[in-house]
Design an enzyme around this catalytic site. Structure first.
Site, PDB file in Angstrom:
ATOM      1  N   ASP A  68       0.396  -5.955   3.352  1.00 59.62           N
ATOM      2  CA  ASP A  68       0.800  -4.710   4.013  1.00 59.62           C
ATOM      3  C   ASP A  68       0.419  -4.798   5.482  1.00 59.62           C
ATOM      4  OD1 ASP A  68       1.591  -1.747   2.704  1.00 59.62           O
ATOM      5  OD2 ASP A  68       0.788  -1.666   4.739  1.00 59.62           O
ATOM      6  N   LEU A 128       0.823  -1.218   0.000  1.00 54.70           N
ATOM      7  CA  LEU A 128       0.000   0.000   0.000  1.00 54.70           C
ATOM      8  C   LEU A 128       0.859   1.271   0.000  1.00 54.70           C
ATOM      9  CD1 LEU A 128      -2.854  -0.992   2.501  1.00 54.70           C
ATOM     10  CD2 LEU A 128      -2.741  -1.294   0.024  1.00 54.70           C
ATOM     11  N   GLN A 134       4.029   3.916  -1.589  1.00 58.76           N
ATOM     12  CA  GLN A 134       4.090   4.720  -2.828  1.00 58.76           C
ATOM     13  C   GLN A 134       4.378   3.842  -4.046  1.00 58.76           C
ATOM     14  OE1 GLN A 134       7.458   7.176  -3.635  1.00 58.76           O
ATOM     15  NE2 GLN A 134       6.322   8.595  -4.910  1.00 58.76           N
ATOM     16  N   TYR A 136      19.195   5.347   7.148  1.00 56.92           N
ATOM     17  CA  TYR A 136      18.616   4.806   5.909  1.00 56.92           C
ATOM     18  C   TYR A 136      19.724   4.306   4.982  1.00 56.92           C
ATOM     19  CZ  TYR A 136      15.668   5.025   1.627  1.00 56.92           C
ATOM     20  OH  TYR A 136      14.973   4.768   0.474  1.00 56.92           O
ATOM     21  N   ASP A 168       2.921  -7.996   8.928  1.00 54.75           N
ATOM     22  CA  ASP A 168       4.000  -7.205   9.525  1.00 54.75           C
ATOM     23  C   ASP A 168       5.294  -7.918   9.114  1.00 54.75           C
ATOM     24  OD1 ASP A 168       6.013  -6.294  11.142  1.00 54.75           O
ATOM     25  OD2 ASP A 168       4.848  -6.351  12.999  1.00 54.75           O
TER      26      ASP A 168
HETATM   27  C1  AKB Z   1      13.890   9.139   0.157  1.00 57.39           C
HETATM   28  O1  AKB Z   1      13.918  10.359  -0.120  1.00 57.39           O
HETATM   29  O2  AKB Z   1      14.132   8.698   1.279  1.00 57.39           O
HETATM   30  C2  AKB Z   1      13.618   8.166  -0.971  1.00 57.39           C
HETATM   31  C3  AKB Z   1      14.879   7.688  -1.589  1.00 57.39           C
HETATM   32  C4  AKB Z   1      15.593   8.528  -2.578  1.00 57.39           C
HETATM   33  O3  AKB Z   1      15.320   6.619  -1.290  1.00 57.39           O
HETATM   34  N1  AKB Z   1      12.750   8.782  -1.928  1.00 57.39           N
END
Ligand code: AKB
Length: 317
Positions: free
Chosen positions: A34, A10, A12, A138, A49
């Site tokens: 999801d 679900l 983007q 990230y 999950d």
């Molecule tokens: C983000 O901005 O975190 C993502 C990506 C570029 O991985 N859209």
């Protein structure tokens, strides 16, 4: 015919990828999963999950999946706010999805990101194979994920494949918690308010891609001849590179009164500053024929047309 299980369906990418996969491989051959309940009524859907590996395994087995597309993850800005949650969800979910793929012999796709690069990576024409020392949680997750996917291929023979996505732009499901989200929000606000306040500073260039190209890239890579794949995972792909002023100028060609101001968010600006300005995509072009149909001008025409219809006030009946 493929039987594909999609996590984060679900989100983007997932919300549009599931539709696209169903149109290519048949509605019943795509299992959308999801952590939230879906409002859509057609097509197989299950709650999942991704940190629950046993349920993931059971769902994939019962469905008879031969492919796993693992999309569930926190994006860069959200991950920076809650690094421990990001580690647990992004890495825990990925490990479970890779393990299920090993156990059930599934072909595997997961996206990496331009976030896998850091400030010491060459900023222009960033090579496919280069220095990766990201400074965000990230980015740490994405680099570890790229290595894990290579490991599962080399060690266990799992057919893992993946791309490094740039910022993705679409009019269907808005992104949440990313650094590149401004490039989606700007279109909504241009139509709704005629103005936008950018949290990213003028002159900050990042790679971007329109969603139809991103979906086609996933399918093309998964269908590609394995013999031709030298890299397999984390292919650099992009369609355009711009900063806030360039996208605003493109919108102004269609909406001349549109104006933009800046109110920079230091957290997201720092993330953007640590990422490349533009990446090199030759490996993806050579190994599986990656191409993109949309540049900034063509995407802007389509975004404004689709969103104008979508955001029109509905007539009261
Ligand atoms: C983000 O901005 O975190 C993502 C990506 C570029 O991985 N859209």
């Amino acid at each position: 015919m493929k039987k594909i299980m999609v996590t984060g369906a679900l989100g983007q990418i997932g919300s549009e990828l599931v539709e696209k996969l169903r149109s290519v491989y048949g509605e019943d051959n795509i299992l959308a999963t999801d952590i939230r309940k879906s409002e859509q009524t057609s097509g197989p859907f299950e709650l999942l999950d991704v940190t629950d590996g046993q349920r993931m395994h059971a769902l994939a087995k019962d469905f008879g999946a031969d492919t796993m597309m693992h999309l569930a993850a926190l994006l860069s800005a959200t991950a920076e706010k809650n690094p421990l949650l990001a580690w647990n969800l992004n890495m825990g979910g990925l490990m479970n999805a890779l393990e299920v793929s090993r156990e059930l012999d599934l072909q595997f796709f997961t996206p990496s990101s331009i976030g896998a690069f850091g400030p010491s990576t060459p900023k222009e024409n960033t090579p496919q194979d280069t220095l990766q020392r990201p400074t965000t949680m990230y980015g740490v997750n994405k680099v570890a994920g790229e290595l894990l996917c290579d490991y599962y291929f080399n060690r266990f023979g799992v057919d893992t494949r993946g791309v490094r996505f740039p910022g993705l732009i679409s009019y269907v499901t808005p992104p949440g918690g990313g650094t590149t989200d401004y490039a989606v929000e700007i279109y909504y606000e241009a139509i709704k308010q005629g103005s936008y306040i950018s949290y990213i500073q003028e002159g900050t260039y990042m790679d971007m891609m329109y969603m139809p190209d991103a979906l086609q890239a996933i399918i093309d890579l998964m269908e590609a001849d394995a013999q031709k794949l030298v890299h397999r995972n984390a292919f650099n792909i992009t369609a355009m590179s711009f900063g806030p002023a360039e996208i605003a100028a493109e919108i102004q060609k269609h909406l001349p009164h549109f104006n933009m101001k800046y109110q920079v968010d230091p957290v997201r600006q720092a993330i953007a500053d640590s990422w490349p300005n533009s990446i090199n995509i030759e490996a993806a072009q050579q190994e599986w024929g990656f191409t993109a149909q949309y540049d900034l001008a063509k995407m802007t025409v389509d975004m404004l047309e689709k969103l104008s219809k979508q955001l029109q006030p509905k007539a009261i009946s």
